[in-house]
Design a protein around this motif. Structure first.
Motif, short mmCIF file in Angstrom:
data_model
loop_
_atom_site.label_atom_id
_atom_site.label_comp_id
_atom_site.label_asym_id
_atom_site.label_seq_id
_atom_site.Cartn_x
_atom_site.Cartn_y
_atom_site.Cartn_z
N ARG A 170 -104.03 20.88 -7.87
CA ARG A 170 -103.57 22.19 -7.13
C ARG A 170 -104.20 23.31 -6.38
NH1 ARG A 170 -98.76 22.63 -8.73
NH2 ARG A 170 -98.79 24.94 -10.18
N SER A 209 -104.30 22.57 -3.11
CA SER A 209 -103.77 22.56 -1.76
C SER A 209 -103.18 23.94 -2.12
CB SER A 209 -102.88 21.19 -1.98
OG SER A 209 -102.30 21.80 -4.22
N LYS A 266 -101.71 25.68 -4.24
CA LYS A 266 -99.94 25.63 -4.98
C LYS A 266 -100.56 26.50 -6.33
CE LYS A 266 -98.30 21.42 -3.59
NZ LYS A 266 -97.62 19.74 -3.88
N ASN A 293 -101.24 29.15 -9.26
CA ASN A 293 -101.26 30.70 -9.37
C ASN A 293 -102.89 30.75 -10.02
OD1 ASN A 293 -100.31 33.46 -9.43
ND2 ASN A 293 -99.73 32.59 -11.28
N GLU A 301 -92.71 16.36 -12.61
CA GLU A 301 -93.14 17.00 -11.71
C GLU A 301 -91.73 17.53 -10.89
OE1 GLU A 301 -96.64 18.27 -8.29
OE2 GLU A 301 -96.35 15.74 -8.98
N LYS A 345 -91.25 24.17 -7.25
CA LYS A 345 -90.83 25.21 -8.14
C LYS A 345 -89.69 26.02 -8.00
CE LYS A 345 -94.15 29.37 -6.54
NZ LYS A 345 -94.66 29.95 -6.20
N PRO A 370 -98.72 24.12 -14.97
CA PRO A 370 -97.80 23.76 -14.51
C PRO A 370 -97.41 22.74 -16.01
CG PRO A 370 -99.75 22.57 -13.35
CD PRO A 370 -101.05 23.66 -14.42
N GLU A 398 -101.75 28.64 -15.85
CA GLU A 398 -101.23 29.22 -14.99
C GLU A 398 -100.47 30.30 -14.27
OE1 GLU A 398 -100.52 26.43 -11.58
OE2 GLU A 398 -102.19 25.15 -11.19
#
Length: 423
Positions: A63, A66, A68, A70, A299, A302, A342, A380
């Motif tokens: 993550r 890539s 993605k 936070n 998963e 978003k 996540p 995150e």
């Protein structure tokens, strides 16, 4: 109450098995949460998905690589921190209805003052980092509101599991030094850790087991008969007015299921048990959720709601409804609301606010306060997101956004009146 006052009177602590056994679910009696090879423990529900440490780390690293992930901003102001105020004595306040008093000391740590005089500290961690190292690991972005020395009385310390943000060696040793009569409660398999620390006044329990605890007041040898009343009588009020000591203080501490895991190293995952707790004393009941998941979420794109109708059939942990039916109702629930992003990685182990409201309802709590947020960056989500999402989750159940399931400032105390419990 100052330490000089509390030192004037000691308590002899007796821990015993309840005379009448409480009912437990059939699967719990069969020990289905014990690993079949006899080494360690499992989450025995379809709501849990096992992920290895390497799988979790690979997912989190990917993550970040890539773009993605936070990175939460911890620039002040974040969560307000105030100096806590504790009750001046164990003596119930006159002309006041019995109530619980709960003080948030950061993350999962709560100090609860029961109307009986019983004083419990849940999952205390007073170190700067939740780590085996003082120089490495997640560091507080909010300060501790007080030191252990500032807490006047600790009768019991209740530990949910052995992760470093819930079980701190320096903290436990300091508590034992300042409160030598304190009794520790921990889930199965953790007693050895305490014994290795030189601590023998510890009871470990399996899910659905309970123990009665009785505190009998015993004047200490160094109690002076010529000292001022404020020192010689630990049951004086804030004006020094003498009051008789209470009768024996009694409580029942119960070990209950939750959906999580344990580890102190990369090599001992699930070797010891994890749990939630109930504590009952003086007619008041508290549920402590510790650290837990509720469902396992796949998963998703978003911003997709994992409680949307297309995900309504995701299994949820049945243990919380069993807790409500067999051990509830509760006057107060201390329920985790943070460390959830996540979701596809964290949801098996960590509840988000929507999960937390369902846990609140399942366990039949009349009121609740949020824990497991506001102290360390462990995941995150933005540091102030959990309270916002909690209000949204409450509204989705047509519950008031304040006054039922709240958050408070670190160091803040809340008075919980004893009465009808939410159903």
């Amino acid at each position: 109450m100052s330490s000089s006052i509390t030192s004037a009177l000691a308590y002899a602590t007796t821990v015993s098995t309840p005379a009448i056994a409480s009912s437990i679910p059939e699967e719990a009696a069969k020990k289905v949460h014990h690993a079949k090879d006899g080494k360690g423990f499992i989450n025995p529900w379809a709501s849990y998905r096992e992920m290895s440490v390497s799988q979790i780390l690979r997912g989190l690293i990917w993550r970040h690589l890539s773009g993605k992930a936070n990175n939460p901003d911890t620039t002040p102001p974040t969560v307000n921190v105030r100096k806590p105020e504790f009750l001046p004595s164990r003596q119930p306040r006159e002309q006041q209805a019995p109530s619980l008093r709960a003080t948030w000391l950061g993350h999962a740590c709560f100090y609860v003052e029961f109307p009986s005089g019983f004083r419990v500290l849940f999952d205390p961690v007073f170190t700067a980092r939740c780590s085996p190292f003082s120089f490495f690991g997640p560091k507080r972005y909010t300060d501790v509101p007080c030191q252990i020395e500032d807490i006047p009385t600790i009768d019991a310390v209740v530990i949910s599991h052995n992760h470093y943000d819930h079980l701190s060696h320096p903290t436990i040793m300091k508590i034992k030094e300042l409160h030598p009569n304190v009794h520790f409660f921990a889930p199965l398999g953790n007693k050895k850790w305490f014994l290795d620390c030189g601590i023998t006044n510890v009871t470990e329990l399996d899910w659905w087991e309970s123990r009665d605890i009785s505190l009998s007041a015993v004047p200490s040898k160094d109690q002076s008969t010529t000292a001022k009343p404020a020192v010689t009588n630990p049951f004086s009020d804030s004006q020094g007015t003498s009051a008789p000591p209470p009768s024996d203080i009694k409580a029942t501490v119960g070990c209950l299921p939750c959906q999580h895991t344990s580890a102190r190293t990369p090599f001992d995952k699930a070797h010891t048990l994890w749990c939630s707790w109930s504590v009952e004393s003086g007619g008041a009941r508290v549920y402590f959720g510790g650290d837990t998941g509720y469902r396992t979420v796949p998963e998703l794109p978003k911003h997709e709601d994992d409680y949307g109708h297309e995900h309504a059939d995701l299994p949820h942990c049945p243990a919380f409804k069993q807790i409500g039916e067999l051990r509830g109702p509760f006057d107060l629930g201390l329920i985790p609301i943070g460390a959830y992003e996540p979701r596809y990685i964290m949801s098996p182990m960590h509840a988000d606010p929507a999960d937390a409201v369902n846990i609140f309802r399942d366990t039949k709590c009349r009121s609740a306060l949020g824990i497991h947020w506001g102290t360390w960056v462990l995941t995150e989500e933005d540091v102030l997101e959990p309270p916002r999402r909690l209000r949204k989750a409450l509204a989705s159940h047509n519950l008031p956004e304040t006054g039922v399931f709240d958050v408070c400032e670190i160091g803040e105390s809340r008075e919980i009146s004893l009465g009808k419990v939410n159903s």
